[in-house]
Design a protein around this motif. Structure first.
Motif, PDB file in Angstrom:
ATOM      1  N   ASN A 152       0.849  -1.196   0.000  1.00  0.00           N
ATOM      2  CA  ASN A 152       0.000   0.000   0.000  1.00  0.00           C
ATOM      3  C   ASN A 152       0.882   1.242   0.000  1.00  0.00           C
ATOM      4  OD1 ASN A 152      -1.413   2.280   1.396  1.00  0.00           O
ATOM      5  ND2 ASN A 152      -3.117   0.847   1.354  1.00  0.00           N
ATOM      6  N   HIS A 153       0.555   2.203  -0.889  1.00  0.00           N
ATOM      7  CA  HIS A 153       1.363   3.422  -1.014  1.00  0.00           C
ATOM      8  C   HIS A 153       1.423   4.177   0.307  1.00  0.00           C
ATOM      9  CE1 HIS A 153       3.170   7.008  -2.645  1.00  0.00           C
ATOM     10  NE2 HIS A 153       2.116   7.740  -2.350  1.00  0.00           N
ATOM     11  N   GLY A 154       0.296   4.298   0.972  1.00  0.00           N
ATOM     12  CA  GLY A 154       0.253   5.001   2.242  1.00  0.00           C
ATOM     13  C   GLY A 154       1.078   4.313   3.312  1.00  0.00           C
ATOM     14  N   ASP A 155       1.039   2.991   3.337  1.00  0.00           N
ATOM     15  CA  ASP A 155       1.831   2.243   4.311  1.00  0.00           C
ATOM     16  C   ASP A 155       3.319   2.428   4.055  1.00  0.00           C
ATOM     17  OD1 ASP A 155      -0.522   1.399   5.396  1.00  0.00           O
ATOM     18  OD2 ASP A 155      -0.441  -0.629   4.569  1.00  0.00           O
ATOM     19  N   GLY A 156       3.698   2.555   2.778  1.00  0.00           N
ATOM     20  CA  GLY A 156       5.101   2.820   2.452  1.00  0.00           C
ATOM     21  C   GLY A 156       5.565   4.166   3.001  1.00  0.00           C
ATOM     22  N   LEU A 157       4.710   5.183   2.881  1.00  0.00           N
ATOM     23  CA  LEU A 157       5.036   6.498   3.443  1.00  0.00           C
ATOM     24  C   LEU A 157       5.134   6.428   4.972  1.00  0.00           C
ATOM     25  CD1 LEU A 157       2.724   8.777   1.247  1.00  0.00           C
ATOM     26  CD2 LEU A 157       5.211   8.566   1.113  1.00  0.00           C
ATOM     27  N   GLU A 158       4.228   5.668   5.598  1.00  0.00           N
ATOM     28  CA  GLU A 158       4.282   5.506   7.052  1.00  0.00           C
ATOM     29  C   GLU A 158       5.594   4.838   7.465  1.00  0.00           C
ATOM     30  OE1 GLU A 158       2.226   6.699   9.186  1.00  0.00           O
ATOM     31  OE2 GLU A 158       0.623   7.296   7.832  1.00  0.00           O
ATOM     32  N   LEU A 159       6.047   3.874   6.674  1.00  0.00           N
ATOM     33  CA  LEU A 159       7.279   3.154   6.995  1.00  0.00           C
ATOM     34  C   LEU A 159       8.488   4.087   6.908  1.00  0.00           C
ATOM     35  CD1 LEU A 159       8.360   0.392   7.785  1.00  0.00           C
ATOM     36  CD2 LEU A 159       8.618  -0.130   5.347  1.00  0.00           C
ATOM     37  N   ILE A 160       8.514   4.975   5.911  1.00  0.00           N
ATOM     38  CA  ILE A 160       9.594   5.966   5.812  1.00  0.00           C
ATOM     39  C   ILE A 160       9.568   6.876   7.036  1.00  0.00           C
ATOM     40  CG2 ILE A 160      10.489   7.930   4.499  1.00  0.00           C
ATOM     41  CD1 ILE A 160       9.362   6.598   1.978  1.00  0.00           C
ATOM     42  N   GLY A 161       8.366   7.296   7.431  1.00  0.00           N
ATOM     43  CA  GLY A 161       8.235   8.137   8.606  1.00  0.00           C
ATOM     44  C   GLY A 161       8.746   7.458   9.865  1.00  0.00           C
ATOM     45  N   THR A 162       8.558   6.141   9.959  1.00  0.00           N
ATOM     46  CA  THR A 162       9.005   5.395  11.124  1.00  0.00           C
ATOM     47  C   THR A 162      10.521   5.464  11.276  1.00  0.00           C
ATOM     48  OG1 THR A 162       7.129   3.881  10.931  1.00  0.00           O
ATOM     49  CG2 THR A 162       9.004   3.121  12.213  1.00  0.00           C
TER      50      THR A 162
END
Length: 299
Positions: A152-162
């Motif tokens: 999921n694109h949004g989950d990828g962004l969340e992972l970068i934020g992590t």
């Protein structure tokens, strides 16, 4: 005396539980705001509000910081940047993913921190950390993809934020030993706000008309999530044993999923729920040394 200590411990645990509820509910508010206002405006304004809440209590410490060592000022500026990057990626991810997903993926910073410290040579990585990392990765796969080979694109962004959340926690752990807590908190919030508002002025002027519509979300996350939440966290962790704090604060992800289900009708499949459980197991396993040390202290 024993009952008094027990009462203080219970009060600290309840304080941390309240913080986890606040932060879990904030994911829902941020999810709503993600479709109303730009990422940078929202991030900048809520951290500016959080800084203004603390400033009346921290202005003396902030003045001492400004007139103090240059190394500490650079550290606060770096902490503010990591905070901004983590918050911005988190908010951007919430445009495409659910509050529950965002909560669980953000919690992965507890797995990344010991790995980063090991790579830096600050501490040796325990074998259990690699097991925790594999569990977290497997859980992330199940949660984000539902068992299918697509992220999921949004989950990828969340992972970068992590990644930025983990770097932020490591840096703050160093700074908090050298600076007053309120000065550090207020300073990094102001830096974070400056980055957010500067990026908003540069890239999101078209979203300004929606500012009034998202005002309640900015107020909720700025006053409660930032201003009150981080302050109560510091207060609770002064009294709560590390084991208690680690487990209770990890429940933020669970509350994010719960509030997402109640208020946004977000639903998780059986596969995704399994992924949540596997990720939570990995998060707690990454903190197993803290939990075991806490049990030894009680004995």
């Amino acid at each position: 005396a024993g009952s008094r200590v027990h009462g203080r411990r219970l009060q600290a645990d309840l304080t941390l539980l309240f913080v986890s509820i606040i932060w879990g509910s904030a994911f829902v508010v941020q999810r709503i705001a993600a479709v109303q206002i730009g990422v940078f405006w929202f991030t900048g304004l809520r951290f500016l509000l959080g800084a203004l809440v603390l400033l009346p209590f921290a202005w003396r410490e902030c003045y001492a910081l400004i007139t103090g060592g240059r190394r500490e000022i650079v550290g606060v500026a770096a902490a503010g940047f990591f905070l901004w990057a983590g918050a911005a990626f988190q908010q951007a991810g919430l445009m495409y993913t659910t509050a529950g997903n965002a909560g669980f993926i953000t919690g992965l910073y507890v797995v990344l921190i010991p790995i980063f410290l090991a790579l830096r040579g600050t501490q040796r990585s325990r074998p259990m950390i690699w097991v925790a990392s594999l569990l977290a990765a497997a859980g992330l796969f199940l949660l984000s993809t539902g068992g299918q080979m697509r992220l999921n694109h949004g989950d990828g962004l969340e992972l970068i934020g992590t990644v930025f959340w983990a770097l932020h926690v490591i840096l703050v752990g160093w700074l908090v030993q050298r600076l007053p807590v309120l000065a550090l908190a207020t300073g990094q919030y102001l830096v974070c706000a400056a980055f957010g508002l500067g990026a908003g002025l540069s890239f999101e002027m078209n979203t300004l008309p929606a500012l009034a519509q998202a005002g309640w979300a900015i107020a909720y996350t700025g006053l409660l999530s930032v201003g009150l939440g981080y302050t109560l966290q510091a207060k609770g962790q002064r009294l709560a044993p590390p084991a208690d704090a680690a487990i209770i604060l990890s429940s933020e992800a669970v509350f994010a999923a719960l509030f997402g289900w109640i208020f946004l009708a977000e639903k998780l499949t059986v596969v995704q729920l399994t992924g949540c459980g596997v990720m939570l197991a990995g998060m707690l396993l990454a903190q197993s040394n803290i939990i075991l040390d806490g049990r030894k202290e009680r004995r």
